[in-house]
Scaffold this active site. Structure first.
Site, PDB file in Angstrom:
ATOM      1  N   ARG A 250     -10.202   1.174   8.632  1.00  0.00           N
ATOM      2  CA  ARG A 250      -9.638  -0.128   8.952  1.00  0.00           C
ATOM      3  C   ARG A 250     -10.705  -1.102   9.466  1.00  0.00           C
ATOM      4  NH1 ARG A 250      -4.193   0.732   8.571  1.00  0.00           N
ATOM      5  NH2 ARG A 250      -2.930  -0.694   9.779  1.00  0.00           N
TER       6      ARG A 250
ATOM      7  N   ARG B  78      11.033  -6.093   5.609  1.00  0.00           N
ATOM      8  CA  ARG B  78      10.903  -4.685   5.208  1.00  0.00           C
ATOM      9  C   ARG B  78      11.847  -3.763   5.993  1.00  0.00           C
ATOM     10  NH1 ARG B  78       5.071  -1.925   5.082  1.00  0.00           N
ATOM     11  NH2 ARG B  78       5.041  -2.421   7.297  1.00  0.00           N
TER      12      ARG B  78
ATOM     13  N   ARG C 193      -1.144  -8.321  13.296  1.00  0.00           N
ATOM     14  CA  ARG C 193      -1.644  -7.355  12.308  1.00  0.00           C
ATOM     15  C   ARG C 193      -2.429  -8.058  11.207  1.00  0.00           C
ATOM     16  NH1 ARG C 193       3.713  -5.048  10.648  1.00  0.00           N
ATOM     17  NH2 ARG C 193       2.655  -3.696   9.185  1.00  0.00           N
TER      18      ARG C 193
ATOM     19  N   LYS D  76       0.816  -1.214   0.000  1.00  0.00           N
ATOM     20  CA  LYS D  76       0.000   0.000   0.000  1.00  0.00           C
ATOM     21  C   LYS D  76       0.848   1.262   0.000  1.00  0.00           C
ATOM     22  CE  LYS D  76      -2.604  -0.431   3.663  1.00  0.00           C
ATOM     23  NZ  LYS D  76      -2.182  -1.755   4.170  1.00  0.00           N
TER      24      LYS D  76
ATOM     25  N   ARG E 262      10.724  -1.304  11.157  1.00  0.00           N
ATOM     26  CA  ARG E 262       9.620  -0.838  12.003  1.00  0.00           C
ATOM     27  C   ARG E 262       9.437  -1.791  13.172  1.00  0.00           C
ATOM     28  NH1 ARG E 262       4.507   0.515   8.264  1.00  0.00           N
ATOM     29  NH2 ARG E 262       3.538  -0.581   9.994  1.00  0.00           N
TER      30      ARG E 262
HETATM   31  P1  ADP Z   1       0.285  -1.645   8.041  1.00  0.00           P
HETATM   32  O1  ADP Z   1       1.633  -1.757   7.435  1.00  0.00           O
HETATM   33  O2  ADP Z   1      -0.003  -2.655   9.093  1.00  0.00           O
HETATM   34  O3  ADP Z   1      -0.807  -1.469   7.046  1.00  0.00           O
HETATM   35  P2  ADP Z   1       0.065   1.137   8.991  1.00  0.00           P
HETATM   36  O4  ADP Z   1       1.337   1.840   8.757  1.00  0.00           O
HETATM   37  O5  ADP Z   1      -1.094   1.468   8.143  1.00  0.00           O
HETATM   38  O6  ADP Z   1       0.386  -0.411   8.984  1.00  0.00           O
HETATM   39  O7  ADP Z   1      -0.367   1.305  10.522  1.00  0.00           O
HETATM   40  C1  ADP Z   1       0.505   0.989  11.579  1.00  0.00           C
HETATM   41  C2  ADP Z   1      -0.291   0.903  12.876  1.00  0.00           C
HETATM   42  O8  ADP Z   1      -0.929   2.162  13.127  1.00  0.00           O
HETATM   43  C3  ADP Z   1      -1.408  -0.120  12.872  1.00  0.00           C
HETATM   44  O9  ADP Z   1      -0.959  -1.409  13.202  1.00  0.00           O
HETATM   45  C4  ADP Z   1      -2.341   0.460  13.925  1.00  0.00           C
HETATM   46  O10 ADP Z   1      -1.860   0.200  15.232  1.00  0.00           O
HETATM   47  C5  ADP Z   1      -2.224   1.945  13.689  1.00  0.00           C
HETATM   48  N1  ADP Z   1      -3.247   2.416  12.723  1.00  0.00           N
HETATM   49  C6  ADP Z   1      -3.036   2.881  11.467  1.00  0.00           C
HETATM   50  N2  ADP Z   1      -4.193   3.195  10.862  1.00  0.00           N
HETATM   51  C7  ADP Z   1      -5.172   2.918  11.763  1.00  0.00           C
HETATM   52  C8  ADP Z   1      -6.593   3.008  11.738  1.00  0.00           C
HETATM   53  N3  ADP Z   1      -7.265   3.435  10.647  1.00  0.00           N
HETATM   54  N4  ADP Z   1      -7.256   2.649  12.858  1.00  0.00           N
HETATM   55  C9  ADP Z   1      -6.617   2.204  13.958  1.00  0.00           C
HETATM   56  N5  ADP Z   1      -5.294   2.071  14.036  1.00  0.00           N
HETATM   57  C10 ADP Z   1      -4.557   2.429  12.951  1.00  0.00           C
END
Ligand code: ADP
Ligand code: ZN
Length: 213
Positions: A90, A124, A166, A13, A155
């Site tokens: 989400r 990653r 996740r 993404k 990360r």
């Molecule tokens: P991923 O690589 O898992 O898609 P993101 O970078 O989008 O991760 O998000 C990292 C973390 O930030 C998530 O695991 C969550 O804890 C938090 N987070 C991000 N977006 C949301 C959301 N829309 N609602 C709740 N928590 C979120």
């Protein structure tokens, strides 16, 4: 044009978001990036978010929805061509909340084989400065960003245990959004693969080009 980018963690993404936003002049809004910036800067939001992101769980909806609602009132969004939401919504609660304060034209959904995701996430490495991501297998030992020279790091939530949770959160809470947006008739489905990100981006671009016009 206002878009949502949907896909499991590791589906690529972030990379697609950067490319899509650049091509169509959209404001890229990543809730994950917003939380990471707040954590880095030690803000109140950051303190609250840290325990959730570290565990691979979702930050509470009330906080997350407020952040996005506020972000959509900034000048770059008001005066721009539209935005791309990356990592939001989400779950169904967030999707329904979003419907009360935004109009979404399309949802770019990246489907990908879950076996690929684990390797992608655990391997990653991300640039501290510009956010570009890499896979260790292509770095040949490099520790700095090929784009800006920034330091690369892993990360905290890219460790195997957190990755599992996740993915579980994605399957239980986020995957139902595919159905939600399919019913609304605004979903655009794509399949991710081991092919370079450019290949997927070309496919997405072909569809979005016709969508814009
Ligand atoms: P991923 O690589 O898992 O898609 P993101 O970078 O989008 O991760 O998000 C990292 C973390 O930030 C998530 O695991 C969550 O804890 C938090 N987070 C991000 N977006 C949301 C959301 N829309 N609602 C709740 N928590 C979120
Ligand atoms: Zn960089």
């Amino acid at each position: 044009m206002n878009l949502i980018l949907l896909g499991a963690p590791g589906a690529g993404k972030g990379t697609q978001a950067t490319k899509i936003a650049a091509r169509y002049g959209l404001v890229h809004i990543s809730t994950g990036d917003i939380f990471r910036a707040n954590i880095k800067n030690g803000t109140e939001i950051g303190k609250l978010a840290k325990s959730y992101t570290d565990a691979g769980e979702l930050v509470p909806d009330s906080v997350t929805c407020e952040i996005v609602k506020d972000r959509l009132t900034w000048d770059d969004v008001k005066n721009g061509n539209g935005y791309l939401l990356d990592g939001f919504p989400r779950n169904l609660f967030q999707a329904e909340a979003l419907d009360t304060f935004a109009h979404i034209d399309g949802v770019v959904n990246i489907n990908i084989d879950q076996a690929l995701l684990l390797d992608r996430l655990c391997g990653r490495r991300v640039c501290k400065e510009c956010g570009e991501s890499y896979h260790v297998s292509t770095l040949n030992g490099a520790t700095t960003c090929a784009r800006c020279g920034g330091e690369l790091y892993r990360r905290k939530d890219d460790n195997p245990e957190t990755v599992q949770s996740r993915l579980a959160v994605y399957n239980e809470q986020t995957a139902p959004l595919i159905d939600y947006y399919t019913k609304k008739g605004i979903i655009l489905n794509f399949t991710g693969s081991e092919a370079p990100a450019e290949v997927l981006f070309e496919e997405i671009g072909k569809v979005l080009d016709t969508f814009v016009k």
